[in-house]
Structures are given as structure tokens and as C-alpha cells.
Motif scaffolding. Structure first.
Motif, PDB file in Angstrom:
ATOM      1  N   MET A 257      19.361 -14.464  -6.776  1.00 62.38           N
ATOM      2  CA  MET A 257      19.877 -13.449  -7.941  1.00 62.38           C
ATOM      3  C   MET A 257      19.208 -13.273  -8.989  1.00 62.38           C
ATOM      4  O   MET A 257      18.634 -14.365  -9.568  1.00 62.38           O
ATOM      5  CB  MET A 257      21.578 -13.805  -8.119  1.00 62.38           C
ATOM      6  N   LEU A 258      18.668 -12.001  -9.476  1.00 64.44           N
ATOM      7  CA  LEU A 258      18.120 -11.894 -10.617  1.00 64.44           C
ATOM      8  C   LEU A 258      16.652 -12.220 -10.682  1.00 64.44           C
ATOM      9  O   LEU A 258      16.102 -11.931 -11.669  1.00 64.44           O
ATOM     10  CB  LEU A 258      18.882 -12.585 -12.062  1.00 64.44           C
ATOM     11  N   GLU A 259      16.214 -12.370  -9.444  1.00 63.58           N
ATOM     12  CA  GLU A 259      14.654 -12.732  -9.143  1.00 63.58           C
ATOM     13  C   GLU A 259      14.183 -11.257  -9.286  1.00 63.58           C
ATOM     14  O   GLU A 259      14.447 -10.244  -8.553  1.00 63.58           O
ATOM     15  CB  GLU A 259      14.495 -13.168  -7.797  1.00 63.58           C
ATOM     16  N   ILE A 260      12.946 -11.022  -9.796  1.00 63.09           N
ATOM     17  CA  ILE A 260      12.188  -9.784  -9.952  1.00 63.09           C
ATOM     18  C   ILE A 260      11.090 -10.049  -8.983  1.00 63.09           C
ATOM     19  O   ILE A 260      10.348 -11.027  -9.164  1.00 63.09           O
ATOM     20  CB  ILE A 260      11.769  -9.585 -11.421  1.00 63.09           C
ATOM     21  N   VAL A 261      11.115  -9.061  -8.080  1.00 61.14           N
ATOM     22  CA  VAL A 261       9.839  -8.826  -7.083  1.00 61.14           C
ATOM     23  C   VAL A 261       8.952  -7.781  -7.494  1.00 61.14           C
ATOM     24  O   VAL A 261       9.477  -6.633  -7.539  1.00 61.14           O
ATOM     25  CB  VAL A 261      10.497  -8.713  -5.727  1.00 61.14           C
ATOM     26  N   GLU A 262       7.704  -8.180  -7.760  1.00 58.23           N
ATOM     27  CA  GLU A 262       6.864  -7.155  -7.915  1.00 58.23           C
ATOM     28  C   GLU A 262       5.646  -6.927  -6.613  1.00 58.23           C
ATOM     29  O   GLU A 262       5.699  -7.960  -6.052  1.00 58.23           O
ATOM     30  CB  GLU A 262       5.698  -7.712  -9.100  1.00 58.23           C
ATOM     31  N   TYR A 263       5.356  -5.734  -6.439  1.00 58.38           N
ATOM     32  CA  TYR A 263       4.554  -5.575  -5.267  1.00 58.38           C
ATOM     33  C   TYR A 263       3.793  -4.583  -5.329  1.00 58.38           C
ATOM     34  O   TYR A 263       3.804  -3.311  -6.207  1.00 58.38           O
ATOM     35  CB  TYR A 263       5.574  -5.156  -3.935  1.00 58.38           C
ATOM     36  N   TYR A 264       2.657  -4.146  -4.448  1.00 60.19           N
ATOM     37  CA  TYR A 264       1.868  -3.232  -4.379  1.00 60.19           C
ATOM     38  C   TYR A 264       1.073  -3.107  -2.697  1.00 60.19           C
ATOM     39  O   TYR A 264       1.332  -4.013  -2.195  1.00 60.19           O
ATOM     40  CB  TYR A 264       0.782  -3.294  -5.411  1.00 60.19           C
ATOM     41  N   VAL A 265       0.773  -1.856  -2.724  1.00 59.28           N
ATOM     42  CA  VAL A 265       0.218  -1.647  -1.162  1.00 59.28           C
ATOM     43  C   VAL A 265      -1.077  -1.546  -1.252  1.00 59.28           C
ATOM     44  O   VAL A 265      -1.607  -0.622  -2.063  1.00 59.28           O
ATOM     45  CB  VAL A 265       1.118  -0.357  -0.314  1.00 59.28           C
ATOM     46  N   GLU A 266      -1.973  -2.159  -0.279  1.00 55.48           N
ATOM     47  CA  GLU A 266      -3.508  -1.621  -0.009  1.00 55.48           C
ATOM     48  C   GLU A 266      -3.620  -1.052   1.545  1.00 55.48           C
ATOM     49  O   GLU A 266      -3.039  -1.789   2.204  1.00 55.48           O
ATOM     50  CB  GLU A 266      -4.099  -2.802  -0.109  1.00 55.48           C
TER      51      GLU A 266
ATOM     52  N   ALA B 124      -8.645   9.648   5.687  1.00 59.65           N
ATOM     53  CA  ALA B 124      -9.340  10.802   5.236  1.00 59.65           C
ATOM     54  C   ALA B 124      -9.885  11.552   6.446  1.00 59.65           C
ATOM     55  O   ALA B 124     -10.000  10.843   7.477  1.00 59.65           O
ATOM     56  CB  ALA B 124     -10.573  10.577   4.223  1.00 59.65           C
ATOM     57  N   ALA B 125     -10.438  12.580   6.404  1.00 60.29           N
ATOM     58  CA  ALA B 125     -10.701  13.451   7.529  1.00 60.29           C
ATOM     59  C   ALA B 125     -11.889  12.517   8.414  1.00 60.29           C
ATOM     60  O   ALA B 125     -12.701  12.069   7.595  1.00 60.29           O
ATOM     61  CB  ALA B 125     -11.254  14.692   7.383  1.00 60.29           C
ATOM     62  N   GLY B 126     -11.669  12.616   9.460  1.00 57.11           N
ATOM     63  CA  GLY B 126     -12.648  11.740  10.157  1.00 57.11           C
ATOM     64  C   GLY B 126     -12.408  10.195  10.245  1.00 57.11           C
ATOM     65  O   GLY B 126     -13.277   9.570  11.060  1.00 57.11           O
ATOM     66  N   GLY B 127     -11.236   9.461   9.608  1.00 55.96           N
ATOM     67  CA  GLY B 127     -11.248   8.487   9.562  1.00 55.96           C
ATOM     68  C   GLY B 127      -9.928   7.844  10.298  1.00 55.96           C
ATOM     69  O   GLY B 127      -9.187   8.765  10.648  1.00 55.96           O
ATOM     70  N   SER B 128      -9.745   6.792  10.136  1.00 56.96           N
ATOM     71  CA  SER B 128      -8.609   5.831  10.908  1.00 56.96           C
ATOM     72  C   SER B 128      -8.128   4.782  10.046  1.00 56.96           C
ATOM     73  O   SER B 128      -8.940   4.040   9.521  1.00 56.96           O
ATOM     74  CB  SER B 128      -8.803   5.409  12.379  1.00 56.96           C
ATOM     75  N   VAL B 129      -6.708   4.593   9.790  1.00 57.66           N
ATOM     76  CA  VAL B 129      -6.160   3.510   8.922  1.00 57.66           C
ATOM     77  C   VAL B 129      -6.434   2.186   9.862  1.00 57.66           C
ATOM     78  O   VAL B 129      -6.071   2.259  10.971  1.00 57.66           O
ATOM     79  CB  VAL B 129      -4.712   3.670   8.894  1.00 57.66           C
ATOM     80  N   LYS B 130      -7.068   1.205   9.440  1.00 59.47           N
ATOM     81  CA  LYS B 130      -7.262  -0.157   9.823  1.00 59.47           C
ATOM     82  C   LYS B 130      -6.287  -1.013   9.523  1.00 59.47           C
ATOM     83  O   LYS B 130      -5.999  -1.759  10.600  1.00 59.47           O
ATOM     84  CB  LYS B 130      -8.739  -0.311   9.517  1.00 59.47           C
ATOM     85  N   SER B 131      -5.689  -1.020   8.471  1.00 63.32           N
ATOM     86  CA  SER B 131      -4.765  -2.039   8.109  1.00 63.32           C
ATOM     87  C   SER B 131      -4.035  -1.391   6.569  1.00 63.32           C
ATOM     88  O   SER B 131      -4.705  -0.962   6.019  1.00 63.32           O
ATOM     89  CB  SER B 131      -5.306  -3.240   7.739  1.00 63.32           C
ATOM     90  N   VAL B 132      -2.754  -1.958   6.530  1.00 60.19           N
ATOM     91  CA  VAL B 132      -1.946  -1.590   5.355  1.00 60.19           C
ATOM     92  C   VAL B 132      -1.280  -2.688   4.834  1.00 60.19           C
ATOM     93  O   VAL B 132      -0.772  -3.759   6.022  1.00 60.19           O
ATOM     94  CB  VAL B 132      -0.939  -0.525   5.784  1.00 60.19           C
ATOM     95  N   THR B 133      -1.431  -3.155   4.015  1.00 64.08           N
ATOM     96  CA  THR B 133      -0.971  -4.865   3.485  1.00 64.08           C
ATOM     97  C   THR B 133      -0.256  -4.416   2.216  1.00 64.08           C
ATOM     98  O   THR B 133      -0.547  -3.945   1.243  1.00 64.08           O
ATOM     99  CB  THR B 133      -2.209  -5.770   3.019  1.00 64.08           C
ATOM    100  N   LEU B 134       1.230  -5.273   2.195  1.00 61.39           N
ATOM    101  CA  LEU B 134       1.730  -5.367   1.020  1.00 61.39           C
ATOM    102  C   LEU B 134       1.277  -6.689   0.372  1.00 61.39           C
ATOM    103  O   LEU B 134       1.154  -7.527   0.997  1.00 61.39           O
ATOM    104  CB  LEU B 134       3.143  -5.498   1.472  1.00 61.39           C
ATOM    105  N   TYR B 135       1.211  -6.746  -1.068  1.00 60.43           N
ATOM    106  CA  TYR B 135       0.985  -7.799  -1.815  1.00 60.43           C
ATOM    107  C   TYR B 135       2.193  -7.962  -2.536  1.00 60.43           C
ATOM    108  O   TYR B 135       2.741  -7.069  -3.396  1.00 60.43           O
ATOM    109  CB  TYR B 135      -0.246  -7.533  -2.946  1.00 60.43           C
ATOM    110  N   TRP B 136       2.883  -9.033  -2.821  1.00 63.70           N
ATOM    111  CA  TRP B 136       3.929  -9.367  -3.407  1.00 63.70           C
ATOM    112  C   TRP B 136       4.324 -10.660  -3.981  1.00 63.70           C
ATOM    113  O   TRP B 136       3.596 -11.636  -3.600  1.00 63.70           O
ATOM    114  CB  TRP B 136       5.346  -8.878  -2.555  1.00 63.70           C
TER     115      TRP B 136
END
Length: 120
Positions: free
Chosen positions: A86-95, A47-59
Motif C-alpha cells: 500500500m502507498l508504494e510508488i511504481v515507476e516504469y518505462y518501455v523499450e 518502421a517501414a521494412g522492419g519488425s519488432v524484435k522485443s519489447v521490455t518493461l523496466y520498473w
């Protein structure tokens, strides 16, 4: 009571802080084979005036989510996951976590994160 509540909350900057924006989350290849690594990428803007501190993938494939820090390359955050069975489903999201004037806020993509993560 409402006036007191408003007074107390007005001094807590984190409540009024805009969240970082996470967009264009994707993975490649779209349909990986059991010998292919998968790269997950995301655009993240503070956001305005901010900086990205970290980005994390959860899987996860089964069970609880594992976390891994994403790396910034140019304007894109990314991480590479090892090949999966093979055929393994990987679920993920980003914070994404940002800092503005000593306060932190975070957001998830997709917003429903752990309840309805993305997958391949």
C-alpha cells in the motif's frame, strides 16, 4: 575532415534508421490496491521494412530498475506486475527494439525514460 566523416557515417545504416514507435502506454487498474496485479500495455509499431524484435518493461519501487519482457497479444504488448505494498510508488518505462536488414534500433517511452519514468 567533414567529407571523411560524412563518408564513414553514410555507410552506417543504424544512424539513418527510423526508430520503432511506442504509443498508448498505460496501466490498469489506474489506482491499484495492495492486493491487485497491475497490467501495463503498449502499442508498438516497427518502421517501414522492419519488425519488432522485443519489447521490455523496466520498473522499480526503489533502487535500480528491473526488466521483464512484454508479450504480444493481438496488436498489444503487455505484462502483469505483482501486487505492491500500500502507498508504494511504481515507476516504469518501455523499450522497443526493432530489426531492419540485420540492423537494430530502439526507442523508449517516455522518451526521458530513466530520468522521468511513468508511475502509479
Amino acid at each position: 575532415v567533414n567529407e571523411r566523416r560524412a563518408y564513414v557515417l553514410s555507410d552506417w545504416a543504424a544512424l539513418s534508421m527510423e526508430e520503432p514507435v511506442v504509443s498508448s502506454v498505460s496501466h490498469s487498474p489506474l489506482k491499484p490496491s495492495s492486493v491487485e496485479e497491475v497490467t501495463i500495455t503498449a502499442n508498438v509499431e516497427a518502421a517501414a521494412g522492419g519488425s519488432v524484435k522485443s519489447v521490455t518493461l523496466y520498473w522499480r519501487t526503489r533502487g535500480g530498475f528491473e526488466s521483464v519482457e512484454m508479450s504480444l497479444g493481438g496488436d498489444i504488448w503487455s505484462v502483469t506486475l505483482p501486487p505492491q505494498a500500500m502507498l508504494e510508488i511504481v515507476e516504469y518505462y518501455v523499450e522497443a527494439v526493432q530489426a531492419i536488414a540485420g540492423e537494430e534500433s530502439s526507442t523508449f517511452q517516455p522518451p526521458t525514460a530513466a530520468q522521468k519514468p511513468m508511475n502509479f
